[in-house]
Design an enzyme around this catalytic site. Structure first.
Site, short mmCIF file in Angstrom:
data_model
loop_
_atom_site.label_atom_id
_atom_site.label_comp_id
_atom_site.label_asym_id
_atom_site.label_seq_id
_atom_site.Cartn_x
_atom_site.Cartn_y
_atom_site.Cartn_z
N LYS A 126 1.09 -1.25 0.05
CA LYS A 126 -0.11 0.09 -0.06
C LYS A 126 0.93 1.29 -0.08
O LYS A 126 1.81 1.22 0.47
CB LYS A 126 -0.81 0.05 1.39
CG LYS A 126 -2.01 0.94 1.11
CD LYS A 126 -3.35 0.18 0.50
CE LYS A 126 -4.50 0.98 0.18
NZ LYS A 126 -5.62 0.15 -0.23
N ASP A 166 -7.14 4.15 -4.50
CA ASP A 166 -7.78 4.16 -3.24
C ASP A 166 -8.29 5.37 -2.93
O ASP A 166 -8.66 6.19 -3.86
CB ASP A 166 -6.69 3.90 -1.99
CG ASP A 166 -7.37 3.15 -0.79
OD1 ASP A 166 -7.75 2.05 -0.82
OD2 ASP A 166 -7.59 3.96 0.28
P1 NDP Z 1 -12.98 7.56 -2.69
O1 NDP Z 1 -11.99 8.81 -2.58
O2 NDP Z 1 -13.59 7.57 -4.13
O3 NDP Z 1 -14.53 7.97 -1.86
C1 NDP Z 1 -14.04 8.12 -0.23
C2 NDP Z 1 -15.40 8.44 0.19
O4 NDP Z 1 -15.65 8.13 1.60
C3 NDP Z 1 -15.75 9.90 0.03
O5 NDP Z 1 -17.23 10.08 -0.23
C4 NDP Z 1 -15.20 10.66 1.29
O6 NDP Z 1 -16.06 11.72 1.56
C5 NDP Z 1 -15.67 9.60 2.14
N1 NDP Z 1 -14.81 9.79 3.38
C6 NDP Z 1 -13.46 9.57 3.39
N2 NDP Z 1 -12.89 9.94 4.76
C7 NDP Z 1 -14.18 10.05 5.43
C8 NDP Z 1 -14.38 10.45 6.76
N3 NDP Z 1 -13.38 10.51 7.50
N4 NDP Z 1 -15.63 10.46 7.24
C9 NDP Z 1 -16.63 10.38 6.35
N5 NDP Z 1 -16.51 10.30 4.99
C10 NDP Z 1 -15.41 10.14 4.46
O7 NDP Z 1 -12.25 6.09 -2.04
P2 NDP Z 1 -12.94 4.65 -2.50
O8 NDP Z 1 -14.32 4.67 -2.44
O9 NDP Z 1 -12.08 4.24 -3.39
O10 NDP Z 1 -12.30 4.06 -0.95
C11 NDP Z 1 -13.39 3.93 0.04
C12 NDP Z 1 -12.86 2.94 0.88
O11 NDP Z 1 -12.78 1.81 0.41
C13 NDP Z 1 -11.63 3.08 1.62
O12 NDP Z 1 -11.64 2.31 3.09
C14 NDP Z 1 -10.76 2.40 0.79
O13 NDP Z 1 -9.68 1.80 1.17
C15 NDP Z 1 -11.51 1.14 0.52
N6 NDP Z 1 -11.27 0.33 -0.77
C16 NDP Z 1 -11.34 0.95 -2.08
C17 NDP Z 1 -10.96 0.18 -3.13
C18 NDP Z 1 -11.20 0.64 -4.40
O14 NDP Z 1 -10.92 0.02 -5.44
N7 NDP Z 1 -11.09 1.90 -4.67
C19 NDP Z 1 -10.78 -1.59 -3.02
C20 NDP Z 1 -11.06 -1.85 -1.67
C21 NDP Z 1 -11.13 -1.16 -0.42
P3 NDP Z 1 -15.14 13.21 1.32
O15 NDP Z 1 -15.05 13.33 -0.16
O16 NDP Z 1 -16.05 14.02 2.06
O17 NDP Z 1 -13.90 13.13 1.83
O1 2IT Z 2 -8.00 -1.72 -0.70
C1 2IT Z 2 -7.81 -2.14 -1.76
O2 2IT Z 2 -8.01 -3.46 -1.95
C2 2IT Z 2 -7.52 -1.41 -2.93
N1 2IT Z 2 -7.60 0.00 -2.69
C3 2IT Z 2 -7.54 -1.85 -4.40
C4 2IT Z 2 -6.27 -2.28 -4.58
C5 2IT Z 2 -5.71 -2.69 -5.78
O3 2IT Z 2 -4.64 -2.91 -6.18
O4 2IT Z 2 -6.61 -2.85 -6.72
#
Ligand code: NDP
Ligand code: 2IT
Length: 443
Positions: A126, A166
């Site tokens: 990461k 992420d």
């Molecule tokens: P994005 O940046 O696309 O979206 C994040 C969302 O979460 C936004 O709506 C943001 O709101 C909100 N958020 C972030 N921090 C906070 C907080 N402290 N309190 C409230 N809301 C918050 O990220 P992703 O959707 O990609 O990621 C979301 C989660 O999923 C993370 O935990 C990530 O590690 C996990 N994840 C992502 C993957 C991926 O493929 N993208 C894969 C697996 C897991 P705001 O804009 O107001 O900050």
């Molecule tokens: O938390 C996760 O699994 C991710 N943000 C996706 C990682 C990836 O390599 O696609």
């Protein structure tokens, strides 16, 4: 015999001021230590746990860039290369002012088990930066990404370490990062995933985490002779994961009543439709604007979604966003399943509440593995110089999520019939990595 308290004391002492990392390690070794003591006592002598909790390599570097006013800005970049026993390091990059080593080490640690669960040959890593993308212009984002890659490129490679997105890193950022990597290295390889579909990306990668989450929840319900049809779902977040989780939930006949971001929660008593979701996507972070067009919706500033009665809760925003109090409210309101789209969104105390109430708790390393799984499929497509169609990728994603669900049942089913998905995922993800480490000697 391994001793839990002693081992956690050792980890705490070696990783001071890293509460999130300690939280993630605790959650895993609470299940692994009894398992190892019963089935694999050789792992103690081999120091498998001490080694798995120590990153193979951590790089930290300065990222300097010029903002739109030509003022020099300085940020810190990182890559945590946690474990490469079963494949090249693989995991996302997070750009957020909250990024620090504790957060990235917890994410990299979780990624090792998650990636193993997918069944694909990918290790765990990461990275990211404390750069805050909010309010930055497109050109500032580009300059930052270029500067970040100008150091990161030395440490990554299609067969060494393959970053992806992420929080704060999506298709646009991957594009700028990839452009700079290609410019420096003069080659076109699968060094990043989440690329655009016309330049090496995979179909379904943007949707994969959210879709995979719903495929996993479908397996959970199917195991109880139930379906998603008519279920009320509360989702947190409004980013990549939350959006596609909501889309798939709606397509599968569920009623999604909330989405949220760090400003508050949007509650729609009639449920979101695909049309409403598309509108929400045009609003950026101003999600409260949604209520101007749709009167069935109310915006609750500074509030989380967990107060609203739901059958299923899908935390899809960030770590530790669902605490003990939230968990108790969910249980009291009759919630039957909490499945994590985010990484470690439930606090340790919240997880205890779910387990005590014997409701389904599906941890992120199992339930959100669809994203990295399709990243793995993107790597395969890049390696053979082909692109598979949407249907092929989607059906492989579904098969992978079903397989992870089976693994959770295999290692997590208790005598009373309750499925401890956390234990199942921890043990199921660990075995392959531990055996690979054992086979590869003391490295
Ligand atoms: P994005 O940046 O696309 O979206 C994040 C969302 O979460 C936004 O709506 C943001 O709101 C909100 N958020 C972030 N921090 C906070 C907080 N402290 N309190 C409230 N809301 C918050 O990220 P992703 O959707 O990609 O990621 C979301 C989660 O999923 C993370 O935990 C990530 O590690 C996990 N994840 C992502 C993957 C991926 O493929 N993208 C894969 C697996 C897991 P705001 O804009 O107001 O900050
Ligand atoms: O938390 C996760 O699994 C991710 N943000 C996706 C990682 C990836 O390599 O696609």
């Amino acid at each position: 015999m391994l001793n839990l308290t002693k081992f956690l004391g050792y980890v705490a002492e070696h990783n001071p001021n890293e509460p999130e990392f300690l939280q993630a390690v605790t959650e895993v070794v609470e299940d692994l230590i009894p398992y190892i003591n019963n089935h694999h006592q050789d792992y103690e002598t081999l120091k498998i746990l001490e080694r798995i909790a120590e990153p193979e390599r951590v790089v930290s570097f300065r990222v300097t860039w010029l903002d739109d006013n030509n003022v020099i800005q300085v940020n810190r970049g990182y890559r945590v290369q946690m474990n490469s026993a079963i494949g090249p390091y693989k995991g996302g990059l997070r750009f957020s002012p909250t990024v620090n080593l504790s957060i990235l080490k917890f994410l990299a640690f979780e990624q090792v088990f998650k990636n193993s669960l997918t069944g694909l040959p990918i290790g765990g890593g990461k990275g990211g930066s404390d750069f805050n993308p909010k309010g930055k212009s497109d050109m500032e984002i580009m300059r930052f990404c270029q500067s970040f890659m100008t150091e990161l490129y030395r440490h990554i490679g299609a067969e060494t370490d393959v970053p992806a997105g992420d929080i704060g890193v999506g298709g646009r950022e991957i594009g700028y990062l990839y452009g700079q990597y290609k410019r420096i290295q003069n080659n076109f390889t699968g060094v990043l995933t989440g690329k655009g579909v016309h330049w090496g990306g995979s179909y379904i990668r943007p949707e994969a985490t959210g879709y995979g989450l719903l495929y996993f929840v479908s397996c959970v319900l199917d195991n109880n002779n139930d379906t998603l049809e008519g279920k009320t779902i509360a989702i947190s977040g409004a980013g990549n994961v939350a959006y596609y989780a909501a889309e798939k939930a709606i397509l599968l006949g569920a009623k999604v009543i909330t989405l949220s971001n760090s400003s508050g929660t949007l509650y729609d008593e009639d449920g979101f439709t695909l049309e409403k979701l598309h509108h929400l996507a045009t609003l950026g972070r101003d999600i409260q604007e949604f209520t101007k067009k749709y009167k069935s919706a109310t915006f609750y500033a500074e509030q989380k979604p967990w107060q609203f009665k739901c059958d299923i809760a899908l935390p899809c925003a960030t770590q530790n966003e669902l605490d003990k109090n939230d968990a108790e409210i969910l249980v009291e309101n009759g919630c039957i399943c909490v499945a994590e789209g985010a990484n470690m969104p439930s606090t340790a105390e919240a997880v205890k509440v779910f387990h005590a109430a014997k409701i389904v708790y599906a941890p992120g390393k199992a339930a959100n593995a669809g994203g990295v799984a399709v990243s793995g499929l993107e790597m395969s497509q890049n390696a053979i110089g082909q692109q598979w169609n949407t249907q092929k990728v989607d059906s492989q994603l579904k098969a992978i999520m079903e397989n992870i669900h089976r693994t959770c049942i295999r290692y997590g089913k208790e005598e009373c019939g309750y499925i401890n998905y956390l234990r199942g995922a921890n043990i199921g993800g660990f075995i392959k990595v531990a055996e690979a480490m054992k086979a590869q000697g003391v490295v």
